[in-house]
Design an enzyme around this catalytic site. Structure first.
Site, PDB file in Angstrom:
ATOM      1  N   ALA A  11       8.069   6.941  -7.628  1.00 49.89           N
ATOM      2  CA  ALA A  11       7.821   7.707  -6.405  1.00 49.89           C
ATOM      3  C   ALA A  11       8.881   7.430  -5.342  1.00 49.89           C
ATOM      4  O   ALA A  11       9.481   8.358  -4.790  1.00 49.89           O
ATOM      5  CB  ALA A  11       6.425   7.386  -5.874  1.00 49.89           C
ATOM      6  N   LYS A 180       7.261  -7.870   5.945  1.00 51.16           N
ATOM      7  CA  LYS A 180       6.569  -6.901   5.103  1.00 51.16           C
ATOM      8  C   LYS A 180       5.790  -7.607   4.006  1.00 51.16           C
ATOM      9  O   LYS A 180       4.690  -7.193   3.638  1.00 51.16           O
ATOM     10  CB  LYS A 180       7.559  -5.909   4.493  1.00 51.16           C
ATOM     11  CG  LYS A 180       6.839  -4.806   3.718  1.00 51.16           C
ATOM     12  CD  LYS A 180       7.753  -3.753   3.174  1.00 51.16           C
ATOM     13  CE  LYS A 180       6.941  -2.686   2.458  1.00 51.16           C
ATOM     14  NZ  LYS A 180       7.795  -1.652   1.824  1.00 51.16           N
ATOM     15  N   ASN A 198      -7.222   1.376   1.586  1.00 46.64           N
ATOM     16  CA  ASN A 198      -6.824   0.422   2.620  1.00 46.64           C
ATOM     17  C   ASN A 198      -7.816   0.368   3.770  1.00 46.64           C
ATOM     18  O   ASN A 198      -8.146  -0.698   4.285  1.00 46.64           O
ATOM     19  CB  ASN A 198      -5.437   0.765   3.155  1.00 46.64           C
ATOM     20  CG  ASN A 198      -4.342   0.536   2.134  1.00 46.64           C
ATOM     21  OD1 ASN A 198      -4.608   0.215   0.970  1.00 46.64           O
ATOM     22  ND2 ASN A 198      -3.094   0.705   2.549  1.00 46.64           N
TER      23      ASN A 198
END
Length: 304
Positions: A11, A180, A198
């Site tokens: 992706a 991150k 999430n």
């Protein structure tokens, strides 16, 4: 205009490749052939169909592309690099798009050429072998771990931004990768273990679990000298994690997608560096260790 070789056309790889292909030369390289006609669906719903050459890793010729983007999963990055490295011209720049902080130091050490690392919040998912959906605009940061190639990073950031992927060259990419990693560690393992979106992390019983993981991650980050973006210590990590959860509430994290599909996950790339840092600094992290063990049991095919 530089030529770009995208190794790992998943992706993210296909999003980067097709975005750059609108105005430049791009080749996709994967484990199996892909259709030459590839369609990019923009966040605004526009469909852009482009002709993009494709190659397979087992049939690579000598390569003369100006820039190679390694967009495989983290656990596959070393093998993919080993497959392409003998076919690259000396000094070819390499861009790493992996999650975590695992392969980046290794490849930066032994690749024959400049190595840039990218961290991005761009969202994308595949809708088949010939279509990728750009699910939402984000921001990408680009730089090298030694801060020796900022002009190259600036040049590529300009090209990516012109292609529709807002990118900034930065001198502190190591810190941004760790940040991150901290956020991913507080979100991805939990949603993968419990197979939830999430946004469900904000509800019980998951919210206390997230808070507990953030506490351990914050301790590791402090020991490593990595501050959250606002510099507010442990409270800053909480603000950052919960903001990302809110911004991606409807998302299925990549680790969850891999778990549901029975694929190896990036557990080692995300949790491994944190667990190693905890051992170096003598920090007890039972929640992170427990998540790592639970994910390993659930996905025994994954990297160990």
């Amino acid at each position: 205009m530089s030529a770009h070789l995208i190794v790992g056309p998943g992706a993210l790889g296909r999003l980067v490749g097709l975005s750059l292909a609108k105005d430049g030369r791009v080749t996709l390289v994967g484990r199996r052939p892909l259709p030459i006609a590839q369609t990019l669906i923009t966040p605004e719903g526009e469909a852009l169909t482009l002709s993009v050459p494709t190659l397979t890793l087992d049939r690579l010729p000598s390569l003369t592309d100006d820039i190679v983007h390694l967009a495989t999963k983290a656990y596959a990055a070393d093998a993919a690099h080993a497959a392409i490295a003998p076919r690259l011209a000396p000094g070819t720049p390499l861009v790493l798009w992996q999650n975590g902080f695992d392969c980046q130091p290794r490849l930066s050490e032994y690749h024959d050429g400049p190595v840039l690392c990218a961290t991005t919040t761009e969202g994308a998912w595949l809708a088949g072998d010939d279509r990728v959906v750009h699910a939402g605009h984000g921001v990408t940061f680009l730089g090298d771990l030694g801060n020796h190639h900022l002009p190259l990073a600036r040049s590529l950031a300009t090209a990516l931004t012109a292609a529709g992927l807002t990118t900034a060259a930065v001198p502190d990419i190591r810190i941004r990768l760790w940040r991150k990693l901290a956020v991913n560690a507080a979100i991805n393992p939990l949603v993968a273990r419990f197979r939830i979106h999430n946004g469900q992390l904000r509800d019980r019983p998951f919210r206390p679990m997230v808070e507990a993981v953030i506490e351990e991650v914050a301790a590791i980050m402090a020991a490593e000298g990595i501050a959250p973006p606002d510099g507010a210590g442990a409270a800053g990590w909480r603000v950052l994690v919960w903001q990302v959860v809110a911004d991606t509430a409807n998302n299925r994290a990549s680790m969850l997608q891999d778990t549901l599909a029975g694929r190896p996950t990036e557990r080692e790339a995300i949790l491994g560096p944190l667990l190693a840092a905890a051992r170096r600094h003598g920090i007890e992290v039972p929640r992170l260790a427990g998540l790592d063990a639970a994910l390993a049991r659930a996905n025994p095919a994954g990297p160990r």
